[in-house]
Scaffold this motif. Structure first.
Motif, short mmCIF file in Angstrom:
data_model
loop_
_atom_site.label_atom_id
_atom_site.label_comp_id
_atom_site.label_asym_id
_atom_site.label_seq_id
_atom_site.Cartn_x
_atom_site.Cartn_y
_atom_site.Cartn_z
N ARG A 10 57.42 1.22 30.05
CA ARG A 10 57.49 2.11 31.22
C ARG A 10 58.85 2.01 31.92
O ARG A 10 59.32 2.98 32.51
CB ARG A 10 56.35 1.79 32.19
N GLU A 11 59.43 0.83 31.87
CA GLU A 11 60.76 0.67 32.48
C GLU A 11 61.82 1.50 31.76
O GLU A 11 62.87 1.80 32.32
CB GLU A 11 61.16 -0.81 32.47
N LEU A 12 61.53 1.85 30.49
CA LEU A 12 62.52 2.60 29.70
C LEU A 12 62.32 4.12 29.74
O LEU A 12 63.11 4.85 29.16
CB LEU A 12 62.50 2.11 28.24
N PHE A 13 61.30 4.57 30.46
CA PHE A 13 61.03 6.02 30.51
C PHE A 13 62.26 6.80 30.99
O PHE A 13 62.60 7.84 30.44
CB PHE A 13 59.86 6.31 31.46
N ILE A 14 62.89 6.28 32.00
CA ILE A 14 64.05 7.00 32.58
C ILE A 14 65.18 7.15 31.56
O ILE A 14 65.83 8.19 31.47
CB ILE A 14 64.52 6.32 33.90
N GLU A 15 65.37 6.10 30.75
CA GLU A 15 66.42 6.13 29.73
C GLU A 15 66.04 7.12 28.62
O GLU A 15 66.89 7.84 28.08
CB GLU A 15 66.62 4.74 29.09
N ASP B 69 66.65 10.57 29.91
CA ASP B 69 68.10 10.85 29.99
C ASP B 69 68.78 10.79 28.63
O ASP B 69 69.99 11.00 28.53
CB ASP B 69 68.78 9.85 30.95
N SER C 177 69.52 8.21 26.85
CA SER C 177 70.59 7.21 26.85
C SER C 177 70.17 5.89 26.20
O SER C 177 70.82 4.87 26.39
CB SER C 177 71.07 6.97 28.28
N GLN D 228 49.99 9.15 28.00
CA GLN D 228 49.56 10.09 29.05
C GLN D 228 50.47 9.99 30.28
O GLN D 228 50.85 10.99 30.88
CB GLN D 228 48.12 9.81 29.44
N LEU D 229 50.81 8.75 30.59
CA LEU D 229 51.70 8.53 31.74
C LEU D 229 53.06 9.19 31.50
O LEU D 229 53.62 9.82 32.40
CB LEU D 229 51.87 7.03 31.98
N ASN E 36 52.85 12.90 31.93
CA ASN E 36 52.84 13.21 33.36
C ASN E 36 54.23 13.08 33.97
O ASN E 36 54.64 13.87 34.82
CB ASN E 36 51.91 12.24 34.10
N TYR E 37 54.92 12.05 33.52
CA TYR E 37 56.29 11.77 33.98
C TYR E 37 57.19 12.97 33.70
O TYR E 37 57.92 13.43 34.57
CB TYR E 37 56.77 10.53 33.23
#
Lengths: 175, 161
Positions: A7-12, A15, A17, A38-39, A42-43
């Motif tokens: 989950r910490e890597l979702f943003i990467e 993006d 990256s 699923q999360l 949603n993200y």
């Protein structure tokens, strides 16, 4: 890979990256974990939805904001204090009031005899001075001759000297 | 000119932060009053925008702490009793979903919410946010990710209904 790490890597991942090996690991985790998958869906959906929350201020807000500049009070330049304002501060007034009270106390009571004598002498001198001044101005008014001014000055000087001599000679009346 | 250039962003940030038009207008007014009083201190645009965003953030967070401290306690009740405030924006998202999303935003920690608004609603880059709020870019990214995850979790329950 644990769910928390994934989950910490979702943003990467969004993006784009992430290094290829980490991306592969994360994708494998998402395939295996239905909850994280699923999360993540949603993200992704959330990002497009949040973009639609941008809003414009209503016209009345713009009018209000444009009027602020007109309504702001002008800052008053600080004025320099004149001599009277400097002198009339509370401490000067307090000291003057205290002096007046003490002078009255010494004049009307005999709690401190030398001060009482001093006050009476002072008042007598002031009275004499006022009488002389009154007489002088009467004479000036009658004659219209300003030579009296010099005479008055001389008389006053002589009288004051006489008065101060008398003060030295005067002895307190005991008991 | 200043009002035309900056009022939209400040209003949008404040409105999404509080989900309340009147509070957003008040925040805008406070920010512009402060702006007009300090206008002579700014020479370059970059510092100016950074200052403006920092001031907006401070006003939003201060106001939140003063007046919305017990918001969480009342929110559940409000959601059941109060009608959804319709907003005039247009888009694929229905007014109901937009209002729900704004209410969910209010459940985020104020700092996370502010940073999420700057990134996902106002579309500033990570570097811009980091520069303007004077925090490291890594912190910006981790906060945004945390905010999005929290919001996604809240939205999962909505979509499951």
């Amino acid at each position: 890979m644990k769910c928390e790490e994934a989950r910490e890597l979702f943003i990467e991942l969004i993006d784009n990256s992430l290094p290829p090996f980490m991306r592969k690991d994360l994708e494998n985790h998402l395939t295996a974990c239905a909850q994280c998958q699923q999360l993540f869906e949603n993200y992704q959906q959330l990002l497009s939805e949040l973009g639609e929350l941008k809003s414009e201020p209503p016209f009345w807000v713009k009018i209000k904001l444009n009027n602020i500049f007109l309504q702001l009070p002008e800052e008053k330049p600080q004025r320099k204090k004149n001599v009277f304002q400097i002198l009339m501060n509370k401490w000067v007034v307090a000291v003057a009031a205290m002096l007046i009270v003490l002078m009255n106390l010494f004049y009307f009571t005999n709690i401190f005899p030398p001060a009482n004598r001093g006050m009476r002498t002072l008042l007598a001198s002031a009275e004499a001075l006022i009488c002389k001044a009154e007489g002088f101005f009467e004479q000036v008014k009658d004659s219209g001759n300003f030579i009296w001014l010099t005479i008055f000055g001389k008389t006053l000087f002589a009288e004051n000297r006489f008065q101060s001599d008398k003060n030295i000679d005067r002895r307190p009346q005991g008991g | 000119m200043l009002v035309e250039n900056y009022s939209r962003a400040i209003y949008s940030v404040a409105y999404n932060f509080f989900n309340d038009r009147d509070t957003a207008a008040d925040i805008c007014q406070e920010v512009f009053i402060k702006l007009f009083r300090n206008l002579d201190k700014f020479n370059d645009g970059e510092n100016f925008t950074a200052w403006l965003l920092a001031v907006t953030r401070n006003y939003c967070i201060d106001h939140w702490r003063k007046h919305y401290k017990n918001y969480e306690q009342h929110q559940e009740l409000d959601e059941k009793l109060l009608p959804v405030k319709e907003t005039p924006e247009e888009g694929a998202l229905s007014a109901d979903n937009r209002a729900y999303l704004r209410r969910m935003l209010l459940k985020l920690d104020p700092d996370l919410r502010y940073i999420l608004i700057l990134r996902d609603i106002e579309e500033l880059s990570y570097a811009e946010i980091a520069r303007k709020l004077q925090i490291p870019e890594g912190t910006v990214k981790s906060r945004i990710n945390r905010a999005r995850l929290r919001l996604s979790e809240l939205m999962v329950s909505r979509r499951a209904e």
